[in-house]
Design a protein around this motif. Structure first.
Motif, PDB file in Angstrom:
ATOM      1  N   SER A  55      15.154  32.072 -58.094  1.00 38.55           N
ATOM      2  CA  SER A  55      15.321  30.866 -57.281  1.00 38.55           C
ATOM      3  C   SER A  55      16.796  30.533 -57.105  1.00 38.55           C
ATOM      4  O   SER A  55      17.216  30.096 -56.044  1.00 38.55           O
ATOM      5  N   GLN A  78      15.489  21.657 -57.246  1.00 40.21           N
ATOM      6  CA  GLN A  78      14.490  22.371 -56.439  1.00 40.21           C
ATOM      7  C   GLN A  78      13.677  23.331 -57.303  1.00 40.21           C
ATOM      8  O   GLN A  78      12.477  23.475 -57.127  1.00 40.21           O
ATOM      9  N   THR A  86      11.113  21.084 -59.133  1.00 38.51           N
ATOM     10  CA  THR A  86      10.066  20.467 -58.312  1.00 38.51           C
ATOM     11  C   THR A  86       9.212  21.507 -57.590  1.00 38.51           C
ATOM     12  O   THR A  86       8.039  21.264 -57.361  1.00 38.51           O
ATOM     13  N   HIS A  87       9.786  22.670 -57.262  1.00 34.07           N
ATOM     14  CA  HIS A  87       9.008  23.635 -56.483  1.00 34.07           C
ATOM     15  C   HIS A  87       8.413  24.761 -57.317  1.00 34.07           C
ATOM     16  O   HIS A  87       7.471  25.412 -56.891  1.00 34.07           O
TER      17      HIS A  87
END
Lengths: 293, 260
Positions: free
Chosen positions: A192, A201, A204-205
């Motif tokens: 990521s 991010q 949360t993802h």
């Protein structure tokens, strides 16, 4: 008779004999787990003469009992959410926080102890800590001139009990959640960040969507854990706090309800609530195992 | 990365203070029995109380009985399931987890209704049979922990091959169980045993409602009537729990332990 790889016909015959091996366990479970519980469940739908009725269930909806269920529910929810949050932070700190290596086994051992340190001794410990003459109470009033009792706090109340329950809830959360956090592969994080994701991010993802079944499931387990607890509450408040377990205790002792079958209904309600939250825990746990092997 | 580490330290600090402050406070409080000076007087009073000795001894005996009955029930069952009835394992596992769902107070309520003195099996009619009922109740409460510890231990050894080897050498079932299986999962059994001990020793609900002279009801009595002795007892109870967990760590280095 060493023939383990026996032909199907013989293994069929063996299978039928093999049942005998678990008969002692089955009898024990039946006598000391299933039948006593079943007795109460059936009794909840009977009147004193043994006729079928919904009266006991209807009687559960009287104000005293409803409020006992509600207070139990609130305390369990508060201590489960608080325990889940603080436990998650702690587990995160030792697994992913980059702390010295020796801290982790130390914390895990301590969590093993603290999650089993419940009941009356825990109540005594918190009375000595946050009771009227407790160390923390005295410290706060001497050092900061804060009298927590004058500002409405009481260890014998709702928040006092929820705060006390946290002592075994936080460690339980840490113990169950640490393996889940270990299952977050570093590759996911690296991938990521290579793709330009920020830390926020990533969480949360990727991390939280994977973790949420574990998080929610364990929170439900903590909820059930405190819903059925009695000794700590009894040690702390005597029988003054109106929660379901204390109400049932008093009922068994014959102090309040004078209605056996209503007691059965009370027990049935508790089994339903702890049963549902445990069932949800198991479902969520299976979901989380898809990723975290 | 740096800010992350600071966050981790803060989380650890909050968690650690939540664990440690109550212990310090309890210990400090237990020393305060004499006005104006610290002393171990509260501990002396507790230890010299004959009821402390009697109830602690009683609970220790019940705990040992619980461990023996629990091990004799769980080990052969888990072994047999793994060897011969693997299809039934999920069902048995489900049953062993039920005591986590059914609160102890509900369980003992069921016992009192089912085994009262006018029932088909009057187990509460005399002290001896009530002791047996209490022990069986504790075996039930400890079942989830005991079963998981033993089952995890059995998974780490090759049950089938060990059994075949023993059979070829002419061993009978008791020999296989006690001289082959038990020694091989000793650390798992000990984990389950110490966890059971920690659960049983201060248990209040069952002992109190079955009216047995156990350590839990004694704690309640002291808690309701004394000021400083309860915190001394809390420290003692904490040390007992600590000792149990320490022994588990000692015996279960191979991570077969299931404290969860």
């Amino acid at each position: 008779m060493p023939a383990i790889n026996s032909p199907p016909a013989r293994s069929q015959a063996r299978m039928s004999m093999a049942w005998i091996g678990i008969v002692p366990f089955a009898v024990f479970a039946l006598l000391f787990l299933l039948l006593p519980t079943g007795f109460l469940v059936v009794g909840a739908f009977q009147d004193a003469a043994g006729n079928f009725t919904f009266t006991n269930i209807v009687h559960l909806f009287q104000p005293t009992i409803l409020s006992a269920y509600w207070i139990s529910f609130e305390i369990s929810a508060a201590s489960a959410l608080g325990g889940a949050l603080l436990g998650f932070m702690l587990a995160w700190a030792v697994v992913l926080g980059g702390l010295p290596k020796w801290l982790r086994p130390t914390l895990m051992t301590f969590c093993g102890v603290a999650s089993n340190f419940a009941g009356l001794p825990l109540a005594f410990a918190f009375l000595a800590t946050l009771g009227r003459t407790g160390l923390v109470t005295a410290f706060l009033s001497q050092a900061f001139d804060i009298n927590i009792y004058r500002s409405g706090f009481n260890i014998l109340s709702f928040w006092g009990l929820a705060l006390t329950y946290l002592y075994f809830q936080i460690p339980l959360m840490v113990l169950i959640l640490t393996p889940a956090l270990d299952g977050l592969k570093t590759e996911w994080r690296e991938a990521s960040s290579i793709l330009g994701a920020t830390r926020r991010q990533y969480w949360t993802h990727i991390a939280l969507p994977i973790l949420w079944p574990s998080l929610l499931g364990t929170t439900l387990l903590l909820f059930a854990n405190s819903f059925g607890a009695i000794a700590t509450a009894y040690g702390l408040t005597g029988s003054s706090l109106n929660i379901v377990t204390i109400l049932l205790y008093a009922q068994i002792r014959g102090d309040v309800l004078h209605d056996q079958n209503l007691g059965y209904a009370l027990a049935l309600g508790m089994i339903l609530i702890t049963g549902l939250s445990n069932a949800a825990y198991i479902v969520l746990r299976t979901r989380s195992e898809r990723w975290l092997q | 990365m740096k800010s992350e580490r600071i966050g981790a330290w803060i989380a650890l600090l909050i968690g650690a203070s939540y664990f440690i402050i109550p212990l310090i406070a309890t210990f400090e409080f237990s020393l305060r029995i004499k006005r104006g000076q610290y002393s171990f007087e509260a501990y002396r009073i507790v230890f010299s109380d004959p009821r402390f000795q009697a109830t602690f001894l009683y609970s220790t005996i019940v705990a040992v009985a619980t461990i023996v009955v629990g091990v004799m029930l769980v080990v052969p069952t888990a072994y047999w399931l793994q060897l011969r009835l693997p299809r039934l394992r999920p069902y048995v596992e489900f049953i062993t987890l039920l005591p986590l769902v059914i609160p102890a107070i509900v369980l003992v309520f069921g016992y009192l209704r089912m085994y009262n003195s006018s029932s088909w099996l009057p187990m509460t009619a005399n002290p001896t049979s009530t002791n047996v009922l209490l022990t069986f109740g504790y075996v039930t409460l400890a079942l989830p922990y005991m079963y998981r510890a033993v089952d995890t231990g059995l998974r780490t050894i090759d049950v089938r091959r060990l059994t075949e080897a023993a059979q070829i050498l002419g061993a009978r079932w008791p020999t296989i169980l006690f001289r082959v299986i038990f020694p091989n999962i000793r650390s798992a059994i000990l984990s389950g045993a110490f966890l059971t001990f920690a659960i049983v020793i201060g248990e209040f609900t069952l002992a109190s409602l079955l009216d047995r002279p156990a350590f839990g009801p004694y704690l309640q009595l002291v808690g309701a009537n004394r000021a400083y002795e309860p915190s001394a007892l809390a420290i003692i109870a904490f040390l007992v729990t600590w000792a149990c967990m320490g022994l588990i760590q000692l015996f279960a280095r191979d991570r077969t332990l299931a404290t969860s």
